[in-house]
Write a protein that holds these residues in place. Structure first.
Motif, PDB file in Angstrom:
ATOM      1  N   LEU A  81       0.832  -1.201   0.000  1.00 47.44           N
ATOM      2  CA  LEU A  81       0.000   0.000   0.000  1.00 47.44           C
ATOM      3  C   LEU A  81       0.868   1.253   0.000  1.00 47.44           C
ATOM      4  N   CYS A  82       1.972   1.221   0.731  1.00 47.45           N
ATOM      5  CA  CYS A  82       2.891   2.363   0.745  1.00 47.45           C
ATOM      6  C   CYS A  82       3.545   2.558  -0.618  1.00 47.45           C
ATOM      7  N   LEU A  83       3.947   1.462  -1.245  1.00 49.34           N
ATOM      8  CA  LEU A  83       4.555   1.539  -2.577  1.00 49.34           C
ATOM      9  C   LEU A  83       3.577   2.130  -3.585  1.00 49.34           C
ATOM     10  N   LEU A  84       2.350   1.639  -3.576  1.00 52.14           N
ATOM     11  CA  LEU A  84       1.346   2.147  -4.516  1.00 52.14           C
ATOM     12  C   LEU A  84       1.034   3.617  -4.240  1.00 52.14           C
ATOM     13  N   PHE A  85       1.047   3.999  -2.980  1.00 48.74           N
ATOM     14  CA  PHE A  85       0.820   5.397  -2.628  1.00 48.74           C
ATOM     15  C   PHE A  85       1.899   6.291  -3.237  1.00 48.74           C
ATOM     16  N   GLU A  86       3.149   5.867  -3.099  1.00 46.69           N
ATOM     17  CA  GLU A  86       4.248   6.656  -3.659  1.00 46.69           C
ATOM     18  C   GLU A  86       4.135   6.776  -5.176  1.00 46.69           C
ATOM     19  N   LEU A  87       3.830   5.666  -5.835  1.00 50.30           N
ATOM     20  CA  LEU A  87       3.786   5.678  -7.292  1.00 50.30           C
ATOM     21  C   LEU A  87       2.603   6.500  -7.817  1.00 50.30           C
ATOM     22  N   ILE A  88       1.451   6.346  -7.194  1.00 54.97           N
ATOM     23  CA  ILE A  88       0.280   7.105  -7.648  1.00 54.97           C
ATOM     24  C   ILE A  88       0.485   8.594  -7.425  1.00 54.97           C
ATOM     25  N   ARG A  89       1.039   8.935  -6.280  1.00 51.82           N
ATOM     26  CA  ARG A  89       1.263  10.360  -5.998  1.00 51.82           C
ATOM     27  C   ARG A  89       2.261  10.950  -6.983  1.00 51.82           C
ATOM     28  N   LEU A  90       3.316  10.198  -7.285  1.00 50.94           N
ATOM     29  CA  LEU A  90       4.308  10.687  -8.244  1.00 50.94           C
ATOM     30  C   LEU A  90       3.699  10.800  -9.643  1.00 50.94           C
ATOM     31  N   ALA A  91       2.858   9.836 -10.020  1.00 52.07           N
ATOM     32  CA  ALA A  91       2.232   9.868 -11.343  1.00 52.07           C
ATOM     33  C   ALA A  91       1.371  11.112 -11.508  1.00 52.07           C
ATOM     34  N   ARG A  92       0.739  11.543 -10.437  1.00 48.56           N
ATOM     35  CA  ARG A  92      -0.134  12.713 -10.539  1.00 48.56           C
ATOM     36  C   ARG A  92       0.653  14.018 -10.456  1.00 48.56           C
ATOM     37  N   GLN A  93       1.802  13.960  -9.789  1.00 48.83           N
ATOM     38  CA  GLN A  93       2.612  15.174  -9.675  1.00 48.83           C
ATOM     39  C   GLN A  93       3.509  15.378 -10.890  1.00 48.83           C
TER      40      GLN A  93
END
Length: 289
Positions: A81-93
């Protein structure tokens, strides 16, 4: 550990009860090598006929799951869940910055923080392929969900091969035990002129074949197949969680909502609490800063 305990209990209860009832092990021990050679050898031969080399190897590897249990533990779900959080946040930024991570996850500073997940090629493939597709504007949530479900189901069916092979072997062992028993009866009939005490031992030896086939089928192989199936089904939740979070992301839900969807869909005994996950995400944010 439970697998070993279960095997010990089976042997102690079956043979302990036999001895407690006044049974003698000498007849069983005398016939066991020959009966095991016939039943076990025929079982191995049938197993090799019904499986190719890769299937046979994967089945033998799956037997270890009886003792190891599930691959993915509580901490692994939290880390995912932490990994997916980092990737999704980076994808949107910054979608451009995301590319270097999904194109070379083995050198990514994000992925390398989660070595157990990085070591699983299928999990990394699901994540990277889905995020890569989204970056190429293939972002219809329903189509992506359908593709992911088919991919996960195909991998699940492949992972279930070991359980099916073990169950097929378990189903055949009682019949092979009967074959061994019939051969023992044939041997007994050839010695029909012997005194009763000799015939009794011969008949007892023949019945060892029936006992051994049923014992191996329902005492060992059947439970092994059921345990492997249980482990495979449990581990499949890990990949379904990836699908749930990434599809929620394609629906443009807030990042925290996407992660909460994944947390809620985590098996209850492996699900991190809301507070625990919040603390982990705060640590992730501090590392990113």
């Amino acid at each position: 550990m439970l697998g070993i305990i279960g095997i010990v209990v089976i042997f102690v209860m079956v043979f302990g009860g036999y001895l407690a009832a006044g049974g003698k092990m000498s007849i069983i021990l005398h016939s066991l090598p020959f009966e095991l050679m016939m039943i076990g050898g025929a079982g191995v031969g049938a197993f090799l006929i019904s499986n190719d080399s890769s299937g046979a190897k994967s089945t033998l590897s799956d037997v270890l799951k009886v003792f190891r249990g599930t691959r993915w533990k509580h901490n692994d779900y939290r880390d995912l869940l932490c990994l997916l959080f980092e990737l999704i946040r980076l994808a949107r930024q910054n979608s451009v910055a995301l590319e270097e991570h999904i194109e070379a996850p083995e050198t990514s500073e994000i992925f390398t923080r989660y070595p157990r997940i990085l070591a699983d090629a299928e999990a990394i493939g699901l994540i990277c392929d889905t995020l890569r597709s989204a970056s190429m504007n293939y972002d219809d949530p329903h189509q992506v969900e359908d593709v992911l479900e088919k991919r996960i189901d195909a991998n699940f069916q492949h992972a279930m091969h070991g359980s099916h092979a073990l169950q097929a072997l378990a189903d055949g062992l009682p019949a092979l035990g009967i074959v061994a028993a019939v051969l023992g009866v044939i041997k007994t009939m050839a010695s029909i002129d012997q005194p009763p005490e000799i015939l009794g031992k011969l008949i007892g030896g023949a019945l060892v074949g029936t006992f051994l086939g049923v014992f191996l089928a329902y005492g060992l192989m059947g439970p092994f197949a059921a345990k492997v199936q249980s482990v495979v089904e449990e581990d499949a939740h890990f990949y379904s969680l990836i699908k749930d979070v990434l599809v929620a992301n394609l629906h443009n839900h807030a990042t925290n909502i996407c992660i909460e969807v994944g947390r809620q869909n985590t098996p209850s005994h492996s699900r991190p609490s809301f507070g625990e996950l919040e603390e982990a995400l705060k640590e992730v944010k501090s590392i990113a800063v």
